[in-house]
Write an enzyme that holds these catalytic residues in place. Sequence first.
Site, mmCIF file in Angstrom:
data_model
loop_
_atom_site.group_PDB
_atom_site.id
_atom_site.type_symbol
_atom_site.label_atom_id
_atom_site.label_comp_id
_atom_site.label_asym_id
_atom_site.label_seq_id
_atom_site.Cartn_x
_atom_site.Cartn_y
_atom_site.Cartn_z
ATOM 1 N N HIS A 144 5.564 10.470 -27.530
ATOM 2 C CA HIS A 144 5.818 9.423 -28.759
ATOM 3 C C HIS A 144 6.155 10.255 -29.922
ATOM 4 O O HIS A 144 6.840 9.942 -30.546
ATOM 5 C CB HIS A 144 4.610 8.655 -28.883
ATOM 6 C CG HIS A 144 4.216 7.667 -27.868
ATOM 7 N ND1 HIS A 144 5.005 7.237 -26.888
ATOM 8 C CD2 HIS A 144 2.876 7.385 -27.300
ATOM 9 C CE1 HIS A 144 4.475 6.624 -26.105
ATOM 10 N NE2 HIS A 144 3.068 6.545 -26.100
ATOM 11 N N LYS B 194 10.189 0.586 -30.544
ATOM 12 C CA LYS B 194 9.679 -0.258 -31.925
ATOM 13 C C LYS B 194 10.822 -0.284 -33.061
ATOM 14 O O LYS B 194 11.516 0.430 -33.071
ATOM 15 C CB LYS B 194 8.506 0.760 -32.516
ATOM 16 C CG LYS B 194 7.121 0.855 -31.718
ATOM 17 C CD LYS B 194 5.992 1.225 -31.952
ATOM 18 C CE LYS B 194 4.867 1.693 -31.071
ATOM 19 N NZ LYS B 194 3.935 0.495 -31.270
ATOM 20 N N ASP C 248 0.881 -1.232 -0.211
ATOM 21 C CA ASP C 248 0.003 -0.027 -0.041
ATOM 22 C C ASP C 248 0.763 1.325 -0.039
ATOM 23 O O ASP C 248 1.550 1.507 1.017
ATOM 24 C CB ASP C 248 -0.859 -0.177 1.356
ATOM 25 C CG ASP C 248 -1.868 1.182 1.199
ATOM 26 O OD1 ASP C 248 -2.046 1.638 0.207
ATOM 27 O OD2 ASP C 248 -2.111 1.334 2.483
ATOM 28 N N LYS D 188 -7.744 9.170 -31.661
ATOM 29 C CA LYS D 188 -8.526 8.259 -31.408
ATOM 30 C C LYS D 188 -9.717 7.983 -32.224
ATOM 31 O O LYS D 188 -9.948 9.110 -32.846
ATOM 32 C CB LYS D 188 -8.969 8.349 -29.759
ATOM 33 C CG LYS D 188 -7.889 8.600 -28.869
ATOM 34 C CD LYS D 188 -6.986 7.309 -28.729
ATOM 35 C CE LYS D 188 -6.267 7.369 -27.413
ATOM 36 N NZ LYS D 188 -5.257 6.509 -27.370
ATOM 37 N N ASP E 57 -1.013 12.655 -23.625
ATOM 38 C CA ASP E 57 -0.887 11.264 -23.609
ATOM 39 C C ASP E 57 -0.015 10.574 -24.992
ATOM 40 O O ASP E 57 0.607 9.629 -24.783
ATOM 41 C CB ASP E 57 -2.356 10.741 -23.932
ATOM 42 C CG ASP E 57 -2.376 8.983 -23.900
ATOM 43 O OD1 ASP E 57 -1.947 8.623 -23.020
ATOM 44 O OD2 ASP E 57 -3.036 8.622 -24.922
HETATM 45 C C1 BG6 Z 1 0.129 4.755 -24.988
HETATM 46 C C2 BG6 Z 1 -1.098 5.678 -24.646
HETATM 47 O O1 BG6 Z 1 1.136 5.547 -24.403
HETATM 48 O O2 BG6 Z 1 0.254 4.488 -26.238
HETATM 49 C C3 BG6 Z 1 -2.323 5.055 -25.284
HETATM 50 O O3 BG6 Z 1 -1.333 5.891 -23.293
HETATM 51 C C4 BG6 Z 1 -2.112 4.602 -26.993
HETATM 52 O O4 BG6 Z 1 -3.336 5.893 -25.244
HETATM 53 C C5 BG6 Z 1 -0.969 4.038 -26.812
HETATM 54 O O5 BG6 Z 1 -3.342 3.972 -26.954
HETATM 55 C C6 BG6 Z 1 -0.211 3.432 -28.367
HETATM 56 O O6 BG6 Z 1 0.498 2.582 -28.186
HETATM 57 P P1 BG6 Z 1 0.719 1.676 -29.633
HETATM 58 O O7 BG6 Z 1 2.322 0.692 -29.367
HETATM 59 O O8 BG6 Z 1 -0.443 0.710 -29.667
HETATM 60 O O9 BG6 Z 1 0.805 2.410 -30.862
#
Ligand code: BG6
Length: 483
Positions: free
Chosen positions: A237, A179, A87, A337, A232
């Site tokens: 990314h 990747k 916890d 999305k 996000d």
């Molecule tokens: C994550 C995000 O970091 O990456 C998600 O929080 C997203 O919202 C995901 O869906 C995408 O990753 P990948 O490898 O499926 O392109």
Amino acid sequence: TPRHAADLIVFGGTGDLSMRKLIPALYHCDRDGRLADETRIIALSRGGLTDADFRGKVDAEARPVPQGEDDEGWQRFLRRLHHVSVDVGGSDRSGWGALSRLLAGYEDRDRVFYLASPPMTFGPFCREAHEAGLVTPRSRVVLEKPLGRDLASAQAINDEVGAIFDERQIFRIDHYLGKETVQNLLVLRFANAFLEPVWNSLWIDHVQITVAETVGTPGRRGYYDHAGALRDMVQNHLLQLLCLVAMEPPSRNDRESIRDEKVKVLQSLRPIVGSEVDRFAVRGQYTAGDGVPGYLDEPASTPPTEISHRVETYAAIRAEVKNWRWAGVPFYLRTGKRMPTRRSEIVVQFKDVPHAIFPGATPNRLVLRLQPSEGIHLLLMAKEPGAGDVTLRPVPLSLSFAETFQSRVPDAYERLLMDVMAGNPTLFMRRDEVEAAWRWIDPIIETWEGSGALPEPYPAGTAGPAGARELLARSGRTWHEED
Ligand code: BG6
């Protein structure tokens, strides 16, 4: 070759990321013989599971290969798993006692704390692990994204974690760097000579970076309402991809050289502030379409709030890298999305030929496809066969990794987990990188959050809001769609 034995301790070990990504990745590493026999995987969560309960849960929910395939290997993998209820941030320290007993006598092993938990737990976790005497000189800590929600919170977390761990022990993960195509981008750029002379504003018109997902956010509103596409996806990314395209050639492939070059790119990004935000950044939110509900009607444990109405599920930005190589070359970033197809790619669009003698020529494009069907395609102009008028057509010169290498493409997490275990931070983000990225993102988010306007709606299953098309159309460009 199997490395020496390690203890991998996953906080948030029964959560979504762990079950969907980490456990399957670790299984594949094990199957490939990359975990030493004694390596243990210890999940920490609040739920009072025994080792047997946890193994049963993993067997039922996270088995990455069908029954009948590698049964023996899977059973051996399950025996590596343990569970301890801890916890963090509470007053009950008994869980830390149980973890200490499990780790006692193994102080000279590599010990990896993987924090697959919300960022506000990072500081408290590290402090409590330290107080429990569990942070050994051979310990490392992995921090999942998002690292904070703006520059100030990221700095605070970095300070808290930095009070316990040295920067060399801290691994900030961005799974896009694991990747295959992303690593291949570095090889393409720095192990081939032909690109470098044209990799600049003289020859390149612009760059497009797209991460389109078909998934929505069902069951994730609690997280997503406070994130949005910018926090996000873009802060981490997409900006990391931009760095790899734009960075200068590093002098060595070592832990700091690549990161030094990436941080210079982030520091060269032209700030987008105040009234410029409306010109250079677009946001959208999906509404119902294609048989699925809109963002506001996704299943969630609580009804949407005012914040839910404002959160962007789509973002497009025109970025600029202000340095000698790239001045004047726009980098268009977009992610969303509920897009029509799942497609992540980097498109480098070259300029028109200096002097056209054939009608109908279109500019060359280099397409780096991250997913699905990883590969590299160079679109060249060719003549269609025929004795009549010369007719041109863009034809791809293609490298498909699946066809060329015929081997399983490992998940990004496999590579990154093994790098952490080996103590190699090259593909992880350094503190200054994360903070430079927030410094650029913050003014855009602040402007959006301070404005009375809402994101542009786009129906689920369509290519995002009209504003994103206008962002390029203004300069006579279009987004690259399928070939
Ligand atoms: C994550 C995000 O970091 O990456 C998600 O929080 C997203 O919202 C995901 O869906 C995408 O990753 P990948 O490898 O499926 O392109």
